[in-house]
Design a protein around this motif. Structure first.
Motif, PDB file in Angstrom:
ATOM      1  N   PRO A  44       0.843  -1.202   0.000  1.00  0.00           N
ATOM      2  CA  PRO A  44       0.000   0.000   0.000  1.00  0.00           C
ATOM      3  C   PRO A  44       0.870   1.241   0.000  1.00  0.00           C
ATOM      4  CG  PRO A  44      -0.744  -1.556   1.642  1.00  0.00           C
ATOM      5  CD  PRO A  44       0.568  -2.066   1.110  1.00  0.00           C
ATOM      6  N   THR A  45       0.497   2.233  -0.767  1.00  0.00           N
ATOM      7  CA  THR A  45       1.265   3.454  -0.908  1.00  0.00           C
ATOM      8  C   THR A  45       0.597   4.581  -0.144  1.00  0.00           C
ATOM      9  OG1 THR A  45       1.874   2.742  -3.123  1.00  0.00           O
ATOM     10  CG2 THR A  45       2.279   5.032  -2.595  1.00  0.00           C
ATOM     11  N   SER A  46       1.364   5.359   0.556  1.00  0.00           N
ATOM     12  CA  SER A  46       0.826   6.504   1.280  1.00  0.00           C
ATOM     13  C   SER A  46       0.342   7.559   0.298  1.00  0.00           C
ATOM     14  CB  SER A  46       1.914   7.099   2.180  1.00  0.00           C
ATOM     15  OG  SER A  46       1.521   8.355   2.660  1.00  0.00           O
ATOM     16  N   ARG A  47      -0.755   8.206   0.600  1.00  0.00           N
ATOM     17  CA  ARG A  47      -1.255   9.288  -0.242  1.00  0.00           C
ATOM     18  C   ARG A  47      -0.308  10.476  -0.222  1.00  0.00           C
ATOM     19  NH1 ARG A  47      -6.296   8.276  -2.162  1.00  0.00           N
ATOM     20  NH2 ARG A  47      -7.429   6.656  -1.078  1.00  0.00           N
ATOM     21  N   ARG A  48       0.605  10.536   0.736  1.00  0.00           N
ATOM     22  CA  ARG A  48       1.586  11.617   0.795  1.00  0.00           C
ATOM     23  C   ARG A  48       2.880  11.229   0.101  1.00  0.00           C
ATOM     24  NH1 ARG A  48      -0.363  11.321   6.217  1.00  0.00           N
ATOM     25  NH2 ARG A  48       1.475  10.100   6.632  1.00  0.00           N
ATOM     26  N   ALA A  49       2.923  10.081  -0.501  1.00  0.00           N
ATOM     27  CA  ALA A  49       4.143   9.585  -1.136  1.00  0.00           C
ATOM     28  C   ALA A  49       4.452  10.365  -2.403  1.00  0.00           C
ATOM     29  CB  ALA A  49       4.000   8.102  -1.459  1.00  0.00           C
ATOM     30  N   GLY A  50       5.578  10.061  -2.991  1.00  0.00           N
ATOM     31  CA  GLY A  50       5.982  10.706  -4.234  1.00  0.00           C
ATOM     32  C   GLY A  50       5.201  10.178  -5.417  1.00  0.00           C
ATOM     33  N   ARG A  51       5.715  10.384  -6.583  1.00  0.00           N
ATOM     34  CA  ARG A  51       5.055   9.983  -7.820  1.00  0.00           C
ATOM     35  C   ARG A  51       5.019   8.466  -7.942  1.00  0.00           C
ATOM     36  NH1 ARG A  51       6.583   8.285 -12.741  1.00  0.00           N
ATOM     37  NH2 ARG A  51       5.386   8.973 -14.527  1.00  0.00           N
ATOM     38  N   PRO A  52       3.835   7.878  -8.115  1.00  0.00           N
ATOM     39  CA  PRO A  52       3.775   6.431  -8.312  1.00  0.00           C
ATOM     40  C   PRO A  52       4.284   6.068  -9.706  1.00  0.00           C
ATOM     41  CG  PRO A  52       1.598   7.358  -8.562  1.00  0.00           C
ATOM     42  CD  PRO A  52       2.508   8.480  -8.125  1.00  0.00           C
ATOM     43  N   ALA A  53       4.831   4.898  -9.833  1.00  0.00           N
ATOM     44  CA  ALA A  53       5.303   4.422 -11.131  1.00  0.00           C
ATOM     45  C   ALA A  53       4.974   2.941 -11.260  1.00  0.00           C
ATOM     46  CB  ALA A  53       6.808   4.636 -11.266  1.00  0.00           C
ATOM     47  N   VAL A  54       4.612   2.532 -12.460  1.00  0.00           N
ATOM     48  CA  VAL A  54       4.324   1.135 -12.748  1.00  0.00           C
ATOM     49  C   VAL A  54       5.594   0.502 -13.296  1.00  0.00           C
ATOM     50  CG1 VAL A  54       2.921  -0.433 -14.133  1.00  0.00           C
ATOM     51  CG2 VAL A  54       1.910   1.664 -13.234  1.00  0.00           C
ATOM     52  N   ALA A  55       5.904  -0.702 -12.820  1.00  0.00           N
ATOM     53  CA  ALA A  55       7.110  -1.404 -13.258  1.00  0.00           C
ATOM     54  C   ALA A  55       7.129  -1.558 -14.778  1.00  0.00           C
ATOM     55  CB  ALA A  55       7.187  -2.771 -12.601  1.00  0.00           C
ATOM     56  N   ARG A  56       8.254  -1.366 -15.353  1.00  0.00           N
ATOM     57  CA  ARG A  56       8.469  -1.525 -16.789  1.00  0.00           C
ATOM     58  C   ARG A  56       9.677  -2.435 -17.005  1.00  0.00           C
ATOM     59  NH1 ARG A  56       4.066   0.776 -16.798  1.00  0.00           N
ATOM     60  NH2 ARG A  56       3.639   2.783 -17.727  1.00  0.00           N
ATOM     61  N   TRP A  57      10.119  -2.587 -18.234  1.00  0.00           N
ATOM     62  CA  TRP A  57      11.236  -3.477 -18.533  1.00  0.00           C
ATOM     63  C   TRP A  57      12.493  -3.094 -17.766  1.00  0.00           C
ATOM     64  CZ3 TRP A  57      15.608  -1.347 -20.573  1.00  0.00           C
ATOM     65  CH2 TRP A  57      15.483  -0.086 -21.159  1.00  0.00           C
ATOM     66  N   TRP A  58      12.670  -1.818 -17.430  1.00  0.00           N
ATOM     67  CA  TRP A  58      13.868  -1.399 -16.698  1.00  0.00           C
ATOM     68  C   TRP A  58      13.709  -1.575 -15.193  1.00  0.00           C
ATOM     69  CZ3 TRP A  58      10.623   2.087 -19.170  1.00  0.00           C
ATOM     70  CH2 TRP A  58       9.912   2.939 -18.341  1.00  0.00           C
ATOM     71  N   TRP A  59      12.466  -1.897 -14.755  1.00  0.00           N
ATOM     72  CA  TRP A  59      12.200  -2.116 -13.327  1.00  0.00           C
ATOM     73  C   TRP A  59      11.483  -3.454 -13.227  1.00  0.00           C
ATOM     74  CZ3 TRP A  59       8.447   1.351 -10.061  1.00  0.00           C
ATOM     75  CH2 TRP A  59       8.537   0.999  -8.732  1.00  0.00           C
ATOM     76  N   PRO A  60      12.211  -4.518 -12.941  1.00  0.00           N
ATOM     77  CA  PRO A  60      11.640  -5.866 -13.007  1.00  0.00           C
ATOM     78  C   PRO A  60      10.538  -6.112 -11.978  1.00  0.00           C
ATOM     79  CG  PRO A  60      13.787  -5.917 -11.975  1.00  0.00           C
ATOM     80  CD  PRO A  60      13.579  -4.506 -12.461  1.00  0.00           C
ATOM     81  N   ASP A  61       9.894  -7.235 -12.118  1.00  0.00           N
ATOM     82  CA  ASP A  61       8.860  -7.698 -11.191  1.00  0.00           C
ATOM     83  C   ASP A  61       9.520  -7.920  -9.835  1.00  0.00           C
ATOM     84  OD1 ASP A  61       6.743  -8.907  -9.899  1.00  0.00           O
ATOM     85  OD2 ASP A  61       6.820 -10.740 -11.074  1.00  0.00           O
ATOM     86  N   ILE A  62       9.384  -6.960  -8.939  1.00  0.00           N
ATOM     87  CA  ILE A  62      10.123  -6.953  -7.678  1.00  0.00           C
ATOM     88  C   ILE A  62       9.797  -8.147  -6.789  1.00  0.00           C
ATOM     89  CG2 ILE A  62      10.464  -5.668  -5.525  1.00  0.00           C
ATOM     90  CD1 ILE A  62      10.069  -3.118  -7.246  1.00  0.00           C
ATOM     91  N   ASP A  63       8.517  -8.481  -6.655  1.00  0.00           N
ATOM     92  CA  ASP A  63       8.147  -9.575  -5.752  1.00  0.00           C
ATOM     93  C   ASP A  63       8.012 -10.931  -6.441  1.00  0.00           C
ATOM     94  OD1 ASP A  63       5.806  -9.095  -7.112  1.00  0.00           O
ATOM     95  OD2 ASP A  63       4.647  -8.526  -5.350  1.00  0.00           O
ATOM     96  N   GLY A  64       8.238 -10.995  -7.754  1.00  0.00           N
ATOM     97  CA  GLY A  64       8.251 -12.264  -8.472  1.00  0.00           C
ATOM     98  C   GLY A  64       6.917 -12.940  -8.659  1.00  0.00           C
ATOM     99  N   ASN A  65       5.797 -12.191  -8.564  1.00  0.00           N
ATOM    100  CA  ASN A  65       4.492 -12.809  -8.706  1.00  0.00           C
ATOM    101  C   ASN A  65       3.938 -12.756 -10.132  1.00  0.00           C
ATOM    102  OD1 ASN A  65       3.722 -10.150  -8.950  1.00  0.00           O
ATOM    103  ND2 ASN A  65       2.198 -10.196  -7.327  1.00  0.00           N
ATOM    104  N   GLY A  66       4.725 -12.236 -11.074  1.00  0.00           N
ATOM    105  CA  GLY A  66       4.307 -12.190 -12.473  1.00  0.00           C
ATOM    106  C   GLY A  66       3.405 -11.023 -12.815  1.00  0.00           C
ATOM    107  N   LYS A  67       3.149 -10.111 -11.870  1.00  0.00           N
ATOM    108  CA  LYS A  67       2.320  -8.940 -12.121  1.00  0.00           C
ATOM    109  C   LYS A  67       3.170  -7.672 -12.064  1.00  0.00           C
ATOM    110  CE  LYS A  67      -1.796 -10.870  -9.916  1.00  0.00           C
ATOM    111  NZ  LYS A  67      -2.804 -10.676  -8.858  1.00  0.00           N
ATOM    112  N   LEU A  68       2.678  -6.615 -12.733  1.00  0.00           N
ATOM    113  CA  LEU A  68       3.368  -5.332 -12.639  1.00  0.00           C
ATOM    114  C   LEU A  68       3.322  -4.837 -11.201  1.00  0.00           C
ATOM    115  CD1 LEU A  68       2.001  -3.425 -15.775  1.00  0.00           C
ATOM    116  CD2 LEU A  68       4.182  -4.608 -15.514  1.00  0.00           C
ATOM    117  N   ASP A  69       4.380  -4.168 -10.778  1.00  0.00           N
ATOM    118  CA  ASP A  69       4.441  -3.621  -9.424  1.00  0.00           C
ATOM    119  C   ASP A  69       4.326  -2.107  -9.479  1.00  0.00           C
ATOM    120  OD1 ASP A  69       4.892  -6.044  -7.895  1.00  0.00           O
ATOM    121  OD2 ASP A  69       6.821  -6.125  -8.905  1.00  0.00           O
ATOM    122  N   VAL A  70       3.763  -1.527  -8.417  1.00  0.00           N
ATOM    123  CA  VAL A  70       3.627  -0.075  -8.326  1.00  0.00           C
ATOM    124  C   VAL A  70       4.650   0.441  -7.370  1.00  0.00           C
ATOM    125  CG1 VAL A  70       2.099   1.806  -7.621  1.00  0.00           C
ATOM    126  CG2 VAL A  70       1.169  -0.200  -8.790  1.00  0.00           C
TER     127      VAL A  70
END
Length: 70
Positions: A44-70
């Motif tokens: 979960p991301t804080s509403r006061r956090a910085g700019r959200p970004a969706v994982a792309r080819w340069w930012w791999p699937d961080i948790d390894g579940n096969g879904k894009l990460d935010v």
């Protein structure tokens, strides 16, 4: 704000701080369901956090579940 297919249904979803909007079957007339970022497999991301970004080819699937990460 960023855009990416978080639910794997082939259409782009809208990502904002702390939540994302699931694109309906009819994007122009349908209702966009609000989901928390944890639904997409990330933390979960804080509403006061910085700019959200969706994982792309340069930012791999961080948790390894096969879904894009935010």
């Amino acid at each position: 704000m960023d855009v990416g297919d978080l639910d794997g249904d082939g259409d782009p979803d809208i990502v904002l701080n702390g939540y994302w909007l699931e694109t309906p079957a009819s994007p122009r007339t349908g209702t966009y369901a609000q989901r928390t970022t944890s639904t997409a497999g990330g933390s979960p991301t804080s509403r006061r956090a910085g700019r959200p970004a969706v994982a792309r080819w340069w930012w791999p699937d961080i948790d390894g579940n096969g879904k894009l990460d935010v």
